[in-house]
Design a protein around this motif. Structure first.
Motif, PDB file in Angstrom:
ATOM      1  N   ARG A   4      21.868  -6.380  -7.672  1.00 56.48           N
ATOM      2  CA  ARG A   4      21.627  -5.738  -6.382  1.00 56.48           C
ATOM      3  C   ARG A   4      22.841  -5.922  -5.489  1.00 56.48           C
ATOM      4  O   ARG A   4      23.067  -6.972  -4.936  1.00 56.48           O
ATOM      5  N   LYS A   8      22.095  -1.080  -3.182  1.00 58.30           N
ATOM      6  CA  LYS A   8      20.807  -1.216  -3.851  1.00 58.30           C
ATOM      7  C   LYS A   8      19.814  -1.989  -2.985  1.00 58.30           C
ATOM      8  O   LYS A   8      18.622  -1.723  -3.014  1.00 58.30           O
ATOM      9  N   ILE A  13      16.267  -0.984  -4.613  1.00 61.50           N
ATOM     10  CA  ILE A  13      16.281  -0.875  -6.068  1.00 61.50           C
ATOM     11  C   ILE A  13      17.090  -2.023  -6.657  1.00 61.50           C
ATOM     12  O   ILE A  13      17.812  -2.719  -5.949  1.00 61.50           O
ATOM     13  N   CYS A  14      16.936  -2.222  -7.951  1.00 58.83           N
ATOM     14  CA  CYS A  14      17.683  -3.268  -8.643  1.00 58.83           C
ATOM     15  C   CYS A  14      17.900  -2.838 -10.088  1.00 58.83           C
ATOM     16  O   CYS A  14      17.392  -1.817 -10.525  1.00 58.83           O
ATOM     17  N   LEU A  15      18.650  -3.639 -10.814  1.00 62.86           N
ATOM     18  CA  LEU A  15      18.905  -3.382 -12.222  1.00 62.86           C
ATOM     19  C   LEU A  15      18.170  -4.404 -13.066  1.00 62.86           C
ATOM     20  O   LEU A  15      18.031  -5.558 -12.672  1.00 62.86           O
ATOM     21  N   ASP A  86      24.558   3.066 -18.004  1.00 59.07           N
ATOM     22  CA  ASP A  86      23.321   2.329 -18.263  1.00 59.07           C
ATOM     23  C   ASP A  86      23.008   2.266 -19.763  1.00 59.07           C
ATOM     24  O   ASP A  86      22.495   1.262 -20.241  1.00 59.07           O
ATOM     25  N   ALA A  93      17.808   1.229 -13.625  1.00 57.59           N
ATOM     26  CA  ALA A  93      17.607   0.981 -12.194  1.00 57.59           C
ATOM     27  C   ALA A  93      16.139   1.221 -11.870  1.00 57.59           C
ATOM     28  O   ALA A  93      15.567   2.243 -12.256  1.00 57.59           O
TER      29      ALA A  93
END
Length: 125
Positions: A4, A8, A13-15, A86, A93
Motif C-alpha cells: 500500500r 492505494k 486498496i492493497c496488493l 501483476d 489489487a
C-alpha cells in the motif's frame, strides 16, 4: 507490508498474492521495478525515442504495437482483468477493508482446515 503506497491508501486498496496471502518484499520489487517501470514504461519510452530519432524504424513500431497488444489482450481476457506486472509476480489489487489477507501460508492452511471441519460437521451422514 500490504503493498500500500500513498495512492492505494487513499483509494482503500492493497496488493496480495493470488492465494490471499500477504505479499513479500521481492514481489513488490518484481511488480514495481521489473514489471511497471522496466517493461511497461521504460522499454516503450526508449523504443519511441529511438523511432523519433530515426535509429529504429519499423522494428520498433512492431515491438511497441506488440507490447500494447499483449497488455490489451491480458486486460481483456484474464479473469480478474490482470495487467502484465501483476501476472509477472502473482499479485492482485483488492479492496483492503473487505478482503481477508493471511499473514503466511500456514495461516491460510489453518483457515482452510477450519472451514473444511465446519462444513463436514454440518453435513449429515
Amino acid at each position: 507490508l500490504y503493498g500500500r503506497g500513498f495512492g492505494k491508501k487513499i483509494f482503500g486498496i492493497c496488493l496480495m498474492r493470488n492465494d490471499c496471502v500477504k505479499i513479500n518484499t521481492m514481489q513488490v520489487f518484481v511488480r514495481a521495478i521489473l514489471g511497471k517501470y522496466t517493461i511497461e514504461t521504460m522499454i516503450p519510452v526508449y523504443i519511441a525515442m529511438m523511432i523519433f530519432w530515426g535509429t529504429m524504424g519499423s522494428v520498433g513500431t512492431i515491438i511497441l504495437a506488440g507490447l500494447l497488444l499483449l497488455q490489451s489482450i491480458l486486460l481483456l481476457t484474464t479473469r480478474n482483468r490482470t495487467a502484465f506486472h501483476d501476472l509477472l509476480c502473482g499479485t492482485v489489487a483488492v479492496d483492503f477493508s473487505s478482503q481477508r489477507i493471511f499473514a503466511c501460508d500456514e495461516d491460510l492452511i489453518e483457515y482452510k482446515k477450519k472451514i473444511a471441519a465446519e462444513q463436514s460437521a454440518r453435513q449429515a451422514y
